[in-house]
Design a protein around this motif. Structure first.
Motif, PDB file in Angstrom:
ATOM      1  N   VAL A 172       0.903  -1.265   0.088  1.00 29.69           N
ATOM      2  CA  VAL A 172       0.030   0.199   0.078  1.00 29.69           C
ATOM      3  C   VAL A 172       0.993   1.161   0.040  1.00 29.69           C
ATOM      4  CG1 VAL A 172      -1.763   1.325   1.195  1.00 29.69           C
ATOM      5  CG2 VAL A 172      -1.973  -1.133   1.090  1.00 29.69           C
ATOM      6  N   LYS A 181      -2.207  -4.944   1.469  1.00 32.95           N
ATOM      7  CA  LYS A 181      -3.672  -5.274   1.175  1.00 32.95           C
ATOM      8  C   LYS A 181      -3.821  -6.523   0.644  1.00 32.95           C
ATOM      9  CE  LYS A 181      -3.922  -2.499  -3.094  1.00 32.95           C
ATOM     10  NZ  LYS A 181      -4.536  -1.488  -3.780  1.00 32.95           N
ATOM     11  N   SER A 183      -5.832  -8.808  -2.583  1.00 31.93           N
ATOM     12  CA  SER A 183      -6.636  -8.695  -3.617  1.00 31.93           C
ATOM     13  C   SER A 183      -6.902  -9.869  -4.391  1.00 31.93           C
ATOM     14  CB  SER A 183      -5.800  -7.816  -4.482  1.00 31.93           C
ATOM     15  OG  SER A 183      -4.677  -8.414  -5.174  1.00 31.93           O
ATOM     16  N   ASP A 199      -9.640  -5.226  -5.250  1.00 32.06           N
ATOM     17  CA  ASP A 199      -9.253  -5.183  -3.797  1.00 32.06           C
ATOM     18  C   ASP A 199     -10.197  -5.971  -2.718  1.00 32.06           C
ATOM     19  OD1 ASP A 199      -6.804  -4.138  -4.397  1.00 32.06           O
ATOM     20  OD2 ASP A 199      -7.652  -1.892  -4.040  1.00 32.06           O
ATOM     21  N   GLY A 201     -11.876  -5.733   0.871  1.00 35.26           N
ATOM     22  CA  GLY A 201     -12.279  -4.887   2.170  1.00 35.26           C
ATOM     23  C   GLY A 201     -12.983  -5.475   2.986  1.00 35.26           C
ATOM     24  N   PRO A 220     -10.000  -0.787   0.589  1.00 31.04           N
ATOM     25  CA  PRO A 220      -9.293  -2.199   0.942  1.00 31.04           C
ATOM     26  C   PRO A 220      -8.967  -2.234   2.504  1.00 31.04           C
ATOM     27  CG  PRO A 220      -7.419  -0.757   0.021  1.00 31.04           C
ATOM     28  CD  PRO A 220      -8.790  -0.014  -0.211  1.00 31.04           C
ATOM     29  N   VAL A 222      -6.461  -2.562   4.962  1.00 34.09           N
ATOM     30  CA  VAL A 222      -4.940  -2.307   5.158  1.00 34.09           C
ATOM     31  C   VAL A 222      -4.625  -3.174   6.466  1.00 34.09           C
ATOM     32  CG1 VAL A 222      -3.106  -1.005   5.097  1.00 34.09           C
ATOM     33  CG2 VAL A 222      -5.015  -0.242   4.066  1.00 34.09           C
TER      34      VAL A 222
END
Length: 237
Positions: A172, A181, A183, A199, A201, A220, A222
């Motif tokens: 990130v 993050k 994905s 991504d 989240g 997203p 993190v």
């Protein structure tokens, strides 16, 4: 005559360079050029994250950012398999240990987990209330949920040959090194049909107050990596 000879002397080196450029391009196309290795993922202590080693994935924001990842009720709001991948609400809860296994062969001589590379993510739920669905469930992308317009992440103990189990870790930008993050963007051949690429989240469901992981275009999740053995040692003190 002198003018003609001068032009030939100028064109000849250019022609030779063009010839060799085309030759090397042809050779590279035939034998394939290996891509450079992707950057190594590091944990919160700055150590390389290793394939097969257990880690807790927790929010990089302490306090209101919530805790780590674990198994939770599915979209039917039951604990019947498959269970959802969820984020725990408190930063003091580190969640279940997770291991990473490369989908394809890892770089020769390296066990380091790398960014932009497809991995299987596996929970170790031994001894937890969620072990009813198997002790080592694998993450899986669910089918599109038309009722809410989202793709959620659940788990399974049965792996087929499709791409629903391939997840990536990405750096990130704009924040300190060591923050990442997740994905979903499987590597496929250049001639294959374009795949989903988003991504991951946290989707908060107010009806059952559960933070489920889902694909997102906006925010997203993190996270940082905590080696599970270090967390267990701290908890034992």
């Amino acid at each position: 005559m002198l003018q003609i000879n001068k032009n030939v002397s100028l064109l000849a080196p250019t022609s030779i360079l063009l010839f060799f450029s085309m030759a090397f391009t042809t050779i590279n196309a035939r034998i394939g050029v290996l891509p450079l290795p992707q950057p190594v993922v590091v944990d919160i202590d700055g150590d390389p994250v290793q394939v097969g080693v257990e880690y807790h994935l927790v929010s990089y924001i302490w306090g209101a950012g919530g805790g780590g990842l674990a198994l939770g009720p599915n979209r039917n709001r039951t604990k019947i398999c498959p269970l959802s991948v969820v984020q725990l609400p408190l930063d003091t809860l580190y969640g279940l240990p997770i291991r990473f296994f490369p989908v394809n062969h890892a770089p020769v001589g390296s066990r380091a987990v790398r960014t932009s590379t497809d991995y299987l993510l596996q929970f170790n739920s031994t001894g937890s209330d969620s072990s009813i669905c198997g002790k080592e469930p694998i993450w899986k992308l669910d089918a599109f949920d038309e009722s809410v317009g989202k793709y959620f992440i659940s788990t399974t103990n049965v792996i087929t040959t499709d791409m629903a189990y391939q997840f990536k870790i990405e750096s990130v930008g704009g924040i300190p090194i060591g923050n990442y993050k997740l994905s979903y963007c499987p590597n496929v051949c250049s001639t294959c049909e374009r795949v989903l690429c988003k991504d991951i989240g946290v989707d908060w469901d107010p009806t059952d107050v559960v933070r489920r992981l889902a694909l997102t275009d906006d925010y997203p999740f993190v996270l940082v990596f905590l080696k599970a053995s270090s967390v267990e040692q701290i908890n034992a003190l």
